[in-house]
Design a protein around this motif. Structure first.
Motif, PDB file in Angstrom:
ATOM      1  N   GLY A  65      29.574  18.723  29.991  1.00 53.80           N
ATOM      2  CA  GLY A  65      28.475  19.830  30.017  1.00 53.80           C
ATOM      3  C   GLY A  65      28.550  21.220  30.233  1.00 53.80           C
ATOM      4  O   GLY A  65      29.822  21.514  30.235  1.00 53.80           O
ATOM      5  N   LEU A  66      27.499  22.032  30.042  1.00 55.09           N
ATOM      6  CA  LEU A  66      27.525  23.376  30.558  1.00 55.09           C
ATOM      7  C   LEU A  66      26.881  23.639  31.594  1.00 55.09           C
ATOM      8  O   LEU A  66      25.747  23.276  31.832  1.00 55.09           O
ATOM      9  CB  LEU A  66      26.874  24.150  29.303  1.00 55.09           C
ATOM     10  CG  LEU A  66      27.567  23.811  27.928  1.00 55.09           C
ATOM     11  CD1 LEU A  66      26.813  24.868  26.882  1.00 55.09           C
ATOM     12  CD2 LEU A  66      29.038  24.508  28.210  1.00 55.09           C
ATOM     13  N   LEU A 103      33.682  12.567  26.915  1.00 56.26           N
ATOM     14  CA  LEU A 103      33.907  13.357  25.755  1.00 56.26           C
ATOM     15  C   LEU A 103      33.798  14.859  25.847  1.00 56.26           C
ATOM     16  O   LEU A 103      32.776  14.972  26.895  1.00 56.26           O
ATOM     17  CB  LEU A 103      32.766  12.696  24.701  1.00 56.26           C
ATOM     18  CG  LEU A 103      32.520  11.343  24.506  1.00 56.26           C
ATOM     19  CD1 LEU A 103      31.286  10.918  23.445  1.00 56.26           C
ATOM     20  CD2 LEU A 103      33.775  10.606  24.052  1.00 56.26           C
ATOM     21  N   LEU A 104      34.719  15.612  25.466  1.00 63.23           N
ATOM     22  CA  LEU A 104      34.711  16.935  25.939  1.00 63.23           C
ATOM     23  C   LEU A 104      33.860  17.752  25.061  1.00 63.23           C
ATOM     24  O   LEU A 104      33.760  18.883  25.215  1.00 63.23           O
ATOM     25  CB  LEU A 104      36.273  17.435  25.715  1.00 63.23           C
ATOM     26  CG  LEU A 104      37.176  16.794  26.668  1.00 63.23           C
ATOM     27  CD1 LEU A 104      38.529  17.136  26.318  1.00 63.23           C
ATOM     28  CD2 LEU A 104      36.721  16.604  28.098  1.00 63.23           C
ATOM     29  N   GLN A 105      33.057  17.399  24.130  1.00 63.34           N
ATOM     30  CA  GLN A 105      31.945  18.291  23.522  1.00 63.34           C
ATOM     31  C   GLN A 105      30.595  18.227  24.450  1.00 63.34           C
ATOM     32  O   GLN A 105      30.359  17.091  24.726  1.00 63.34           O
ATOM     33  CB  GLN A 105      31.718  17.660  22.019  1.00 63.34           C
ATOM     34  CG  GLN A 105      30.347  18.316  21.558  1.00 63.34           C
ATOM     35  CD  GLN A 105      29.923  17.745  20.208  1.00 63.34           C
ATOM     36  OE1 GLN A 105      30.788  17.069  19.501  1.00 63.34           O
ATOM     37  NE2 GLN A 105      28.879  18.060  19.716  1.00 63.34           N
ATOM     38  N   PRO A 106      30.253  19.299  24.843  1.00 57.14           N
ATOM     39  CA  PRO A 106      29.108  19.285  25.902  1.00 57.14           C
ATOM     40  C   PRO A 106      27.896  18.807  25.263  1.00 57.14           C
ATOM     41  O   PRO A 106      27.661  18.978  24.027  1.00 57.14           O
ATOM     42  CB  PRO A 106      28.883  20.742  26.076  1.00 57.14           C
ATOM     43  CG  PRO A 106      30.515  21.467  25.722  1.00 57.14           C
ATOM     44  CD  PRO A 106      30.863  20.727  24.612  1.00 57.14           C
ATOM     45  N   GLY A 107      27.264  17.918  26.010  1.00 59.11           N
ATOM     46  CA  GLY A 107      26.177  17.326  25.537  1.00 59.11           C
ATOM     47  C   GLY A 107      24.816  17.500  26.351  1.00 59.11           C
ATOM     48  O   GLY A 107      23.786  17.317  25.786  1.00 59.11           O
ATOM     49  N   PHE A 108      24.993  18.355  27.391  1.00 56.37           N
ATOM     50  CA  PHE A 108      23.739  18.711  28.291  1.00 56.37           C
ATOM     51  C   PHE A 108      24.030  20.119  28.846  1.00 56.37           C
ATOM     52  O   PHE A 108      25.289  20.418  28.898  1.00 56.37           O
ATOM     53  CB  PHE A 108      23.343  17.780  29.071  1.00 56.37           C
ATOM     54  CG  PHE A 108      24.377  17.653  30.449  1.00 56.37           C
ATOM     55  CD1 PHE A 108      24.127  17.998  31.651  1.00 56.37           C
ATOM     56  CD2 PHE A 108      25.690  16.931  30.038  1.00 56.37           C
ATOM     57  CE1 PHE A 108      25.005  17.864  32.569  1.00 56.37           C
ATOM     58  CE2 PHE A 108      26.467  16.769  31.128  1.00 56.37           C
ATOM     59  CZ  PHE A 108      26.154  17.222  32.342  1.00 56.37           C
ATOM     60  N   ILE A 109      23.090  20.781  29.627  1.00 61.37           N
ATOM     61  CA  ILE A 109      23.048  21.895  30.383  1.00 61.37           C
ATOM     62  C   ILE A 109      22.552  21.551  31.540  1.00 61.37           C
ATOM     63  O   ILE A 109      21.614  20.986  31.992  1.00 61.37           O
ATOM     64  CB  ILE A 109      22.145  22.891  29.591  1.00 61.37           C
ATOM     65  CG1 ILE A 109      22.642  23.511  28.347  1.00 61.37           C
ATOM     66  CG2 ILE A 109      22.346  24.149  30.609  1.00 61.37           C
ATOM     67  CD1 ILE A 109      21.875  24.371  27.565  1.00 61.37           C
ATOM     68  N   TYR A 110      23.493  21.992  32.651  1.00 59.65           N
ATOM     69  CA  TYR A 110      23.143  21.636  34.141  1.00 59.65           C
ATOM     70  C   TYR A 110      22.822  23.223  34.681  1.00 59.65           C
ATOM     71  O   TYR A 110      23.586  24.243  34.474  1.00 59.65           O
ATOM     72  CB  TYR A 110      24.270  21.387  34.884  1.00 59.65           C
ATOM     73  CG  TYR A 110      24.317  21.585  36.537  1.00 59.65           C
ATOM     74  CD1 TYR A 110      23.069  20.899  37.320  1.00 59.65           C
ATOM     75  CD2 TYR A 110      25.423  21.940  37.111  1.00 59.65           C
ATOM     76  CE1 TYR A 110      23.072  21.112  38.511  1.00 59.65           C
ATOM     77  CE2 TYR A 110      25.231  21.934  38.446  1.00 59.65           C
ATOM     78  CZ  TYR A 110      24.075  21.614  39.247  1.00 59.65           C
ATOM     79  OH  TYR A 110      24.160  21.845  40.328  1.00 59.65           O
ATOM     80  N   HIS A 111      21.479  23.200  35.019  1.00 55.38           N
ATOM     81  CA  HIS A 111      20.912  24.497  35.383  1.00 55.38           C
ATOM     82  C   HIS A 111      21.049  24.501  36.989  1.00 55.38           C
ATOM     83  O   HIS A 111      20.044  24.119  37.702  1.00 55.38           O
ATOM     84  CB  HIS A 111      19.270  24.815  35.059  1.00 55.38           C
ATOM     85  CG  HIS A 111      19.169  24.723  33.600  1.00 55.38           C
ATOM     86  ND1 HIS A 111      19.290  26.063  33.008  1.00 55.38           N
ATOM     87  CD2 HIS A 111      18.807  24.012  32.726  1.00 55.38           C
ATOM     88  CE1 HIS A 111      19.157  25.850  31.752  1.00 55.38           C
ATOM     89  NE2 HIS A 111      18.722  24.576  31.258  1.00 55.38           N
TER      90      HIS A 111
END
Length: 311
Positions: free
Chosen positions: A129-130, A206-214
């Motif tokens: 995630g980001l 999986l190391l490709q970010p799938g979501f954003i954690y605000h």
């Protein structure tokens, strides 16, 4: 070519129910729902579970999101894990994924989960995630996959690899088999995966970010108002934790947040996190300093640490 065509057909049979527990913040919910609608791999349905104080706003939510394969159900109990379980039970797709109402999916979240689950349909996927701060600082987590023979608790606690429920996707039958523990108010994702691992489910990061954690502390996320002594009680009775993971957990999830209270006990926990839990010394010192400094310095120190020291 035949193998690629077969994988493509299998991926497109991965239909998803997206479970979103909602307790407050209609603007945040709009953002979450919109992120599901923008997926390159379309979801079959979105299940919004209005729980606790949000129960009285079910009609508002239904009007706001009418159509578009959205179900709105209510739960009197103000409990996010109970709401997730209600969503799991209401899911009709073969697969399900989870999204907290204050997070959002990146456009390829379901596509990358579908590709992996087409190969390993009985496994559990956790995407990277980001993590985005109110200041605009942003970084990716985790930065590596699990190593061979590494248990999930050591990966996330001793390794310091951040995890959120919004990263998870799996068969609905798997989610129904495990369910979330309604008696814990944080680390439900870690608890869920530890029990999955114990039962033999395959877990892939999986190391490709799938979501954003605000991660906006001024917004009052539920996870920012926690009685950390409950975490200590949880770890003391949890038999799935190794000694290394237990020491790392107490340092990361309890001691650093309780400082400067119970100073001697929590400094001991921080030391054991370093000596037994395997937390690198610079991280241990940074975590200790962050919670001994004035509040106005905690956020900048965290951002500096995550942006620079962990590269």
């Amino acid at each position: 070519m035949r193998e690629q065509a077969s994988e493509y057909r299998q991926m497109n049979t991965c239909d998803f129910s997206i479970v979103i527990p909602w307790h407050r913040g209609l603007d945040q919910l709009r953002r979450s729902v919109l992120s599901v609608r923008r997926q390159t791999h379309a979801a079959s349905e979105i299940i919004i579970v209005c729980n606790g104080p949000a129960l009285g706003q079910m009609d508002v939510v239904r009007r706001e999101f009418q159509g578009g394969k959205i179900k709105v159900i209510g739960l009197p109990e103000a409990n996010a894990n109970a709401a997730r379980n209600a969503g799991i039970r209401a899911a009709t797709a073969r697969y399900c994924a989870f999204l907290d109402c204050d997070d959002e999916y990146l456009p390829a979240m379901l596509a990358q989960a579908a590709v992996h689950l087409a190969q390993f349909p009985h496994g559990i996927v956790s995407t990277a995630g980001l993590r985005k701060r109110a200041s605009g600082a942003c970084w990716r987590f985790p930065r590596r996959s699990m190593r061979a023979q590494e248990d999930v608790a050591s990966f996330f606690m001793a390794g310091g690899n951040f995890l959120l429920t919004s990263s998870l996707a799996m068969q609905a039958a798997t989610a129904l088999d495990l369910l979330f523990d309604p008696d814990i108010d944080k680390f439900q994702d870690l608890d869920f995966l530890m029990r999955a691992e114990k039962r033999g489910y395959r877990i892939d990061i999986l190391l490709q970010p799938g979501f954003i954690y605000h991660d906006e502390e001024n917004e009052g996320r539920l996870s920012h108002d926690i009685d950390f002594s409950r975490h200590a009680a949880w770890v003391s009775r949890n038999r799935l934790l190794t000694p290394q993971a237990r020491a790392a957990f107490l340092a990361r999830a309890v001691a650093q947040h309780e400082l400067p209270g119970n100073l001697c006990l929590n400094l001991l926990r921080m030391w054991q996190g370093y000596r037994i839990g395997g937390i690198p010394l610079p991280q241990s010192l940074a975590m200790t300093a962050r919670h001994l400094l004035p509040h106005r310095l905690k956020g900048p120190l965290l951002e500096f640490f995550l942006t620079h020291l962990r590269r």
